[in-house]
Design a protein around this motif. Sequence first.
Motif, short mmCIF file in Angstrom:
data_model
loop_
_atom_site.label_atom_id
_atom_site.label_comp_id
_atom_site.label_asym_id
_atom_site.label_seq_id
_atom_site.Cartn_x
_atom_site.Cartn_y
_atom_site.Cartn_z
N GLY A 283 0.81 -1.21 0.00
CA GLY A 283 0.00 0.00 0.00
C GLY A 283 0.84 1.26 0.00
O GLY A 283 0.49 2.25 -0.65
N VAL B 294 -5.28 -1.84 5.94
CA VAL B 294 -4.61 -2.17 4.68
C VAL B 294 -5.28 -3.33 3.94
O VAL B 294 -5.09 -3.46 2.73
N ALA C 151 -5.34 -1.66 0.39
CA ALA C 151 -4.32 -2.22 -0.49
C ALA C 151 -4.90 -3.13 -1.56
O ALA C 151 -4.34 -3.26 -2.65
N ASP D 79 -3.03 4.89 1.58
CA ASP D 79 -1.96 3.97 1.95
C ASP D 79 -0.61 4.67 2.03
O ASP D 79 0.14 4.51 2.99
#
Length: 580
Positions: A22, A202, A206, A357
Amino acid sequence: MEQEVNRPTWQRQIEFTLAGIGCAVGLGNVWRFPYLCYRSGGGAFLIPYFLMLVVLGIPLLYMELTLGQYIRRGPVQALTKVCPLLKGVGLAMVAISFILCTYYNIIITWALYYLFSSFQSPLPWENCNNTWNRPNCTDHITNSSFSSTTSQQFFNYKVLERTSGVEEMGTMRWELCLVLLVAWILNYLCIFKGVKSTGKVVYFTALFPYVILVALLINNMQLPGAMAGVRFFIIPEWEKLKSVQVWINAAVQIFNSIGIGYGSMMAMSSYNAFNNNILKDTLTIAIVNSLTSILAGFVIFSAFGYMSYLQNIPVGDIAVDGPGLVFVVYPQAIVTMPVAPIWAVLFFIMLLCLGLDSQFAMVEVMVTSLLDAFDGAILRYLKHKEFVVLAVCCTAFLLGIPHVMQVGIYVFQLMDHYTAIVSTMFLAFFEVVAICWIYGVKRLSQNIEEMTGKKPSIFFMACWTVIAPVLVSVIMVFSVIQFKPAHYGSYVYPPWAQGIGWIIAMASIIWIPLGAVHTLWVLPGSFTEKLLKSVTPFALDKTSKQPDNLEKIIRMCPDIAVVTNVPLPEKCPVQSQTHL
């Protein structure tokens, strides 16, 4: 040692890997990478890009993750320990990360503004029947200097309400200021609990962008003319490879995208388990990052091909500059697609995830470094880490206010030009010197063997010893020689603004000589002895561990402790007065 034992770690190793991905995969993958490809002859840019990935990106990422995981500290403390003379490199990393996060969040702000504006049909940048449109508005792509598209006018006159230049400040854009506050609240919620909250966030931020990228690609490839854009992307213009600037751009893109020299990866890896497989994480992060750039390239260039088909102009004639790629060119393509508002919402949610991120990774550098160095003093007043994160976010929010004024786009472009290009290569050079040459490849290899049980391959040792230092040196020299003053479109900044740009660049670089002077000042001995100690790993630790008050002496001496009734630790390093 107590700090190291109590230092939090990622609950699952996959959380660090996703956080690293990320951090690396950000707005640069869908903005800067396609823009550099477009400007550098399409496929010709991919050759130096992948070469720089192999000989610079992967080895230097491996180096940073190793140092962070082994020392278990952020960039300031890590560089201070391995090379006291160049401890300023760690300070410079924190400085550049903090400068970046103050203006990088502006891109997230724009993405949020577009996202909120996308929940309507027709989209506000679809036609010229709006109050902000000028007489020269056109609803189709044109290269005429006398007209501008609906998306250009929406970005310039509605979102930014930009002035004519940096000389004219204008007023506050209160709508943008409120959205900027929302962006910082989102950042705070992502990281206020440290790795505990980041590790959960995340999983979404991500992974979700890939769902949208694939959906956009499937949609774009069905549009007429898409293959013309794809061919422009993958077929090289070989003569472009003769330009040194193309090679410099490739190296800078690798550094900016992976995050080499910014301290983000080092800070996050400091929360790893000691025996974590660093090489696996390195390869995963670097390869996924580059493949994401390629995927984004297919998405963007297929849209370019569609636009060239609609307007009957070559792909190479579509005007692209800076942030205009994702906030002007692609939105213009979206309005011609079926159910345009849905695609707009998905696209800007993707930009939001990609930006968050990278953004909270840069904020984490500052938080980690502050707590590593001053945890006792800071927590004495702020009590909890959550308040430290809040203080950092509030400070960065206030520093970002100039970007949400009408002059904001000029401030943004100036800071990006001097920070992302000038400062990055200087930091990378001194980081490589500090770790690869002064700390030494031999020590670094021993650290890896101690953590994982295996030494790094000859390839990595060769890259650290010769290839990376030489390449970074050459690129830094050519970056200085071929440096061009900042500009935004056809607007060229006045000399006084360029001077401010150099001050912004020096705000991070200046810490390197200041750190060296401070180290030589505090080390004991003659100048020659100071210089020798300054390039000796952990020299400052040895200096700082000398007892400086009676309590420390008492705790080291059982005989005195018995008399004074001072409680002793379980393991006392000194067993009698004779050791004093």
